[in-house]
Scaffold this motif. Structure first.
Motif, short mmCIF file in Angstrom:
data_model
loop_
_atom_site.label_atom_id
_atom_site.label_comp_id
_atom_site.label_asym_id
_atom_site.label_seq_id
_atom_site.Cartn_x
_atom_site.Cartn_y
_atom_site.Cartn_z
N SER A 92 -2.91 -0.62 -21.36
CA SER A 92 -1.86 0.68 -22.56
C SER A 92 -0.69 1.22 -21.74
O SER A 92 0.28 1.50 -22.47
N ILE A 93 -0.73 1.74 -20.38
CA ILE A 93 0.31 1.81 -19.62
C ILE A 93 1.55 0.89 -20.01
O ILE A 93 2.67 1.48 -19.91
N GLN A 116 -16.45 0.62 -17.11
CA GLN A 116 -15.50 1.29 -16.44
C GLN A 116 -14.32 0.08 -16.05
O GLN A 116 -13.19 0.48 -16.39
N ASN A 117 -14.77 -0.83 -15.77
CA ASN A 117 -13.64 -1.96 -15.71
C ASN A 117 -13.07 -2.26 -16.70
O ASN A 117 -11.80 -2.55 -16.69
N LYS A 118 -13.62 -2.42 -17.77
CA LYS A 118 -13.06 -2.57 -19.03
C LYS A 118 -12.00 -1.65 -19.56
O LYS A 118 -10.81 -1.65 -19.74
N GLN A 119 -12.66 -0.16 -19.24
CA GLN A 119 -11.58 0.77 -19.56
C GLN A 119 -10.44 0.89 -18.71
O GLN A 119 -9.40 1.54 -19.14
N ALA A 133 -2.87 10.62 -16.00
CA ALA A 133 -4.15 10.97 -16.64
C ALA A 133 -4.17 9.98 -17.83
O ALA A 133 -3.47 10.35 -18.83
N ALA A 134 -5.03 9.14 -17.79
CA ALA A 134 -5.07 8.22 -19.16
C ALA A 134 -5.70 8.72 -20.30
O ALA A 134 -6.50 9.76 -20.29
N SER A 135 -5.64 8.26 -21.34
CA SER A 135 -5.97 8.84 -22.66
C SER A 135 -7.53 8.93 -22.54
O SER A 135 -8.33 9.48 -23.42
N SER A 136 -8.02 8.01 -21.93
CA SER A 136 -9.51 7.75 -21.70
C SER A 136 -10.15 8.97 -20.95
O SER A 136 -11.43 8.96 -21.07
#
Length: 445
Positions: A320-321, A310-313, A38-41
């Motif tokens: 980030s991971i 969305q691709n950038k995120q 579950a990413a921070s985004s």
């Protein structure tokens, strides 16, 4: 021979993505969750696997907010997803739009399959619907005689129209036997023909609790009913196949009681009919336009800012991971570095050096003592040998063998008769003393 067009990698990934999204569109997939993040985004990233294969998946926060379960590794789920390709890596992936636990999800899939089947057979068509009588004298209720639903219906009927006659057809509304009870009660009510309208329903519950009203046997029994039917199953948000097949759907059992206890004028009927016809027409038009809209949506998604975002995120989440992993490894190294430095400091400590020097000094001292002893022994042996050599040439040794040494009064050794005169005093050294004498005569050999 015509020159063959050479694709760029990005062109190839775009073409593959368009083919996947346009040809496969939406799929249903059942599998086990693994590698869930579950990413921070707010986006979710996971893999769905079975015993032989796995596929990467992404579920963006706009969709995962509607998920009623808490995903975790090892959980079996049923998902509805779009087949896609993550262009930056060229990875095949699914974009999940809906997720349910495997049990409930399979029921929903079974529900959808039966709904499509009945719809294609025309059981939901408006021209099969019967009008609810304007003047109702007797109401038939097919439900559990001990449930809350029948009490609510009777309460509303007594409050709105106490003159209405009520006949209850008791049935089970939950469990394997329930579908047979409900279908038999509908047939029995039609056989007796003693009511003006049939209310079929129960109170709210889970999808499993309401499943009897999603059974094909019950749906066909309602469709074949000569008596007008009103479906009143669960709460307003609950929708069953009985609602689609019945002549009228009430959001709750209490609402159904209000419908049969009040006059329904032509205007409301006309509005409902027009709404249903418009809804059906729009649904058919949307179905005919699905392929065109899908193609246009895919073309738009190539340049749509939201898709790019969305691709950038997703790329940002991936970086980030990776960054968190690097930070954790660096922190682990820093965590162990003080122990390493402490060990180096202990190794370089003056006390350790002093101990080593003391040990070295002890070793050197032992070597020195040993060398001194060897040297002393050698010197002693050499001294003894030299003493022997000296003794061999010493006058004392000669004297000890019976010889003597003659000296004058001045101590000079007399080697010849020419070195002395008559009446000269001399000293004769023998082995055990000195003899003083006087020369009386000298003879020549």
């Amino acid at each position: 021979m015509a020159q063959q067009h050479i694709l760029q990698v990005s062109e190839l990934t775009k073409k593959v993505r368009f083919i996947l999204e346009s040809e496969l569109n939406t799929v249903w997939l059942c599998g086990e969750i693994s590698n869930f993040i579950a990413a921070s985004s707010g986006h979710w990233y996971l893999s769905l696997k079975d015993q032989k294969s796995q596929v990467r998946c992404a579920m963006f926060k706009g969709n995962n907010r509607r998920v009623r379960i808490k995903p975790q590794n090892g959980q079996q789920v049923l998902v509805r997803a779009k087949v896609s390709l993550y262009e930056p890596r060229g990875d095949f992936q699914l974009i999940i739009e809906q997720m349910d636990s495997a049990g409930e999800g399979l029921l929903r899939q079974q529900y959808q399959a039966l709904k499509d089947k009945l719809h294609n057979e025309g059981l939901f068509e408006l021209h099969h619907k019967q009008a609810i009588p304007k003047f109702i004298q007797t109401v038939g209720i097919i439900t559990s005689p001990t449930g809350a639903a029948v009490k609510d219906i009777i309460t509303v009927l007594n409050r709105r129209n106490p003159l209405l006659k009520v006949i209850i057809y008791p049935v089970l509304v939950q469990g394997e036997q329930a579908k047979y009870d409900i279908a038999h009660a509908i047939a029995l009510a039609n056989q007796r023909n003693e009511v003006d309208v049939l209310l079929i329903g129960r109170g709210g519950g889970s999808l499993e609790d309401l499943w009897a009203f999603n059974e094909e046997l019950v749906a066909r029994a309602i469709f074949q009913s000569i008596l007008p039917t009103i479906s009143a199953v669960g709460h307003e948000i609950d929708t069953t196949l009985s609602d689609y097949v019945a002549d009228l759907r009430a959001p709750t059992p209490s609402a159904a009681a209000e419908l049969v206890s009040a006059d329904v004028d032509e205007r409301i009927n006309k509005i409902v009919e027009l709404f249903n016809r418009a809804h059906l027409a729009l649904k058919q038009q949307l179905k005919r336009s699905t392929h065109t809209l899908t193609s246009l949506n895919h073309r738009l998604s190539q340049v749509h800012p939201e898709q790019q975002l969305q691709n950038k995120q997703q790329k940002s989440d991936e970086l980030s991971i990776r960054l968190h992993g690097l930070i954790n490894r660096e922190l682990n190294q820093l965590k162990h570095k003080p122990k390493y430095l402490e060990q180096r400091l202990l190794n370089a400590s003056p006390s350790n050096q002093i101990k080593q020097n003391l040990q070295q000094a002890i070793i050197l001292k032992a070597k020195l003592i040993s060398a001194q002893q060897r040297l002393l022994s050698a010197k002693r042996e050499s001294f003894a040998h030299q003493c022997e050599q000296l003794h061999m040439v010493s006058p004392l040794a000669t004297i000890a063998r019976g010889y003597s040494i003659t000296r004058d009064v001045e101590g000079k050794m007399i080697k010849s008769i020419n070195d002395i005169n008559i009446d000269t005093h001399i000293k004769v050294e023998v082995s055990d003393g000195v003899i003083e004498a006087k020369v009386i005569d000298v003879e020549v050999n």
